[in-house]
Design an enzyme around this catalytic site. Structure first.
Site, PDB file in Angstrom:
ATOM      1  N   GLY A  55     -10.469   4.589   4.137  1.00  0.00           N
ATOM      2  CA  GLY A  55      -9.528   5.166   3.193  1.00  0.00           C
ATOM      3  C   GLY A  55     -10.109   6.414   2.575  1.00  0.00           C
ATOM      4  N   GLY A  83      -7.241   9.642  -3.079  1.00  0.00           N
ATOM      5  CA  GLY A  83      -7.613   8.842  -4.236  1.00  0.00           C
ATOM      6  C   GLY A  83      -9.107   8.631  -4.395  1.00  0.00           C
ATOM      7  N   TYR A  84      -9.475   7.394  -4.738  1.00  0.00           N
ATOM      8  CA  TYR A  84     -10.874   7.068  -4.956  1.00  0.00           C
ATOM      9  C   TYR A  84     -11.687   7.145  -3.677  1.00  0.00           C
ATOM     10  CZ  TYR A  84      -9.652   5.560  -9.653  1.00  0.00           C
ATOM     11  OH  TYR A  84      -9.226   5.544 -10.948  1.00  0.00           O
ATOM     12  N   GLU A 111      -3.477   9.249   9.071  1.00  0.00           N
ATOM     13  CA  GLU A 111      -2.668  10.373   8.640  1.00  0.00           C
ATOM     14  C   GLU A 111      -1.808  10.911   9.776  1.00  0.00           C
ATOM     15  OE1 GLU A 111      -2.371  11.285   5.624  1.00  0.00           O
ATOM     16  OE2 GLU A 111      -4.072  10.281   4.663  1.00  0.00           O
ATOM     17  N   ALA A 118      -6.650   1.356   9.977  1.00  0.00           N
ATOM     18  CA  ALA A 118      -7.830   0.558   9.643  1.00  0.00           C
ATOM     19  C   ALA A 118      -7.577  -0.936   9.756  1.00  0.00           C
ATOM     20  CB  ALA A 118      -8.298   0.888   8.226  1.00  0.00           C
ATOM     21  N   ALA A 144      -4.875   1.653   0.475  1.00  0.00           N
ATOM     22  CA  ALA A 144      -3.593   1.325  -0.142  1.00  0.00           C
ATOM     23  C   ALA A 144      -2.514   1.602   0.893  1.00  0.00           C
ATOM     24  CB  ALA A 144      -3.359   2.159  -1.391  1.00  0.00           C
ATOM     25  N   TYR A 154       1.742  -5.181 -13.035  1.00  0.00           N
ATOM     26  CA  TYR A 154       0.529  -4.929 -12.265  1.00  0.00           C
ATOM     27  C   TYR A 154      -0.351  -6.183 -12.197  1.00  0.00           C
ATOM     28  CZ  TYR A 154      -3.113  -2.419  -9.899  1.00  0.00           C
ATOM     29  OH  TYR A 154      -4.013  -2.039  -8.943  1.00  0.00           O
ATOM     30  N   LYS A 166      -5.018  -8.237  -5.997  1.00  0.00           N
ATOM     31  CA  LYS A 166      -6.322  -7.830  -6.523  1.00  0.00           C
ATOM     32  C   LYS A 166      -7.193  -9.046  -6.827  1.00  0.00           C
ATOM     33  CE  LYS A 166      -5.558  -3.444  -6.293  1.00  0.00           C
ATOM     34  NZ  LYS A 166      -6.224  -2.651  -5.222  1.00  0.00           N
ATOM     35  N   THR A 190      -2.688   8.935  -8.358  1.00  0.00           N
ATOM     36  CA  THR A 190      -2.875   8.904  -6.917  1.00  0.00           C
ATOM     37  C   THR A 190      -1.537   8.660  -6.237  1.00  0.00           C
ATOM     38  OG1 THR A 190      -3.262   6.505  -6.776  1.00  0.00           O
ATOM     39  CG2 THR A 190      -5.176   7.904  -7.269  1.00  0.00           C
TER      40      THR A 190
END
Length: 406
Positions: free
Chosen positions: A50, A54-55, A77, A114, A142, A239, A248, A278
């Site tokens: 990833g 983002g992160y 992508e 992935a 994500a 969330y 999560k 993001t």
């Protein structure tokens, strides 16, 4: 050459195209925020899953520039077509590869799903052929759907509450102007919850570690981290207490499972990051308004993804202690979850309306940040000039892998 003058095509947070120069410039701005290393010793061999957004992107850039990371980044992508530009992550990856090469980094990129066994095998082949072992696996994925590699079943994630319906304020940009709207989400059923866990939980993270471990590719002291989020009680119903929160929680449970399997030969952590703008977070209802208020409250105390990635790398590299919470998670969100900050955010959230929105939330800032995710609204970019849309995926500097044919 495929030169075009590109105009943004969007409705609200959704963009159907991206700007190559804008995306490249965003990466340059992030790169310039990162200090160079104090010495020229080679860094750890890392696999970043990833790496284009983002992160994951921030962790890749910090690893390359500040820690001389070697290894492989993986992203999924879409290339440019006759009608559309490539995905923003495609252009970001192309620029990241250029900066990595200029810095002399022994790092390359793989474009693929992935979640698939094929990409896991190809990544393992490349790591084995080039380095023999991997020191660090960063998992920051994500996605809206996942195909189970064993059953072939396609799971679709949903963003819904659990237990009761969710009604709350939200921020909308349907006509290009921010306004306060009302949101109503019905509770998820058990099938929707389970599907979301399959997509966004720890199942694929565990498969990655298993795939590397089965090939004998884990170095002594191997570490792996997966990005998570807790967030405020304001957004908890949609969330942390919703379907995403169930995923999560599964991710965090997976860390414990992985630690048992690694049996002292390595360690798995979940990393609780702070809020960020993001592509993934903009899809979560109420997060936009919450983040806009949070930015107004924190001001200069706002921590960017690069700030947080730098802190994470300092803990992974041994420059700082991991500083785990009572659930063995690395916490990067203390700036957000500071009680004084949360009290101020709650007060603004409760009182915000159409008349007070401009003084209690940085909605214009948020809107600009969303645009920059796709290369728009970037200072210094001439959007009237033609840009090359058919940017090639970075060529690997490594010798071809016998089994992958690349």
């Amino acid at each position: 050459m495929t030169l075009r003058t590109i105009k943004p095509g969007n409705r609200g947070y959704l963009y159907v195209n991206s700007h190559p120069t804008g995306c490249s410039t965003v990466v340059d701005h992030l790169w310039q925020q990162i200090p160079e290393p104090a010495d020229d010793r080679p860094g750890p061999v890392a696999l970043v899953i990833g790496s284009s957004a983002g992160y994951g992107l921030a962790a890749t850039l910090v690893g390359l520039r500040a820690h001389r990371m070697r290894g492989l980044g993986i992203a999924f992508e879409a290339p440019a077509t006759e009608r559309r530009t490539a995905g923003a992550g495609w252009y970001r990856t192309a620029r990241t590869a250029e900066l990595a090469a200029e810095a002399g980094a022994d790092f390359t990129f793989l474009n693929g799903d992935a979640f698939s066994d094929g990409v896991k095998e190809e990544a393992a082949d490349r790591i084995a052929a080039r380095f023999g072992k991997v020191d660090l696996l960063i998992y920051s994925v994500a996605a809206p759907r996942r195909t189970d590699p064993v059953t072939g079943e396609v799971h679709h994630s949903v963003i819904k509450p659990l237990g009761s319906d969710y009604r709350a304020k939200t921020l909308v940009f349907e006509d290009g102007t921010p306004r306060i709207g009302e949101l109503h989400l019905q509770i998820a059923d058990e099938a929707e919850r389970d599907a979301t866990v399959q997509v966004m939980g720890g199942a694929d993270w565990q498969l990655w570690v298993d795939a590397l471990q089965s090939r004998g590719l884990l170095a002594d002291g191997f570490r792996t981290v997966a990005l998570s989020y807790v967030g405020s009680d304001i957004t908890a119903p949609v969330y942390r207490a919703g379907t995403i929160g169930a995923a999560k929680q599964h991710l965090e449970d997976t860390a414990r499972t992985l630690n048992t399997r690694l049996d002292g030969a390595g360690h798995a952590y979940t990393v609780v990051a702070g809020a960020a703008v993001t592509q993934a977070s903009t899809a979560i209802p109420s997060i936009a308004l919450y983040t806009s208020i949070l930015h107004r409250v924190t001001g200069d105390g706002w921590q960017t993804t690069v700030d947080q990635a730098a802190e994470l790398w300092s803990r992974l590299s041994g420059d700082a202690e991991p500083d785990l919470d009572d659930q063995d998670r690395i916490r990067l969100d203390d700036w957000e979850m500071n009680p004084r900050v949360q009290t101020a955010v709650r007060a603004m959230w409760d009182r915000i309306d159409a008349e007070t929105m401009d003084t209690r939330a940085d909605t214009g800032w948020f809107r600009e940040q969303v645009g920059r995710l796709y290369g728009w609204d970037v200072p210094g970019v001439d959007y009237e000039a033609e840009a090359e849309t058919a940017v090639p995926w970075p060529a690997s500097p490594w010798p071809a892998s016998p089994s992958s044919g690349v």
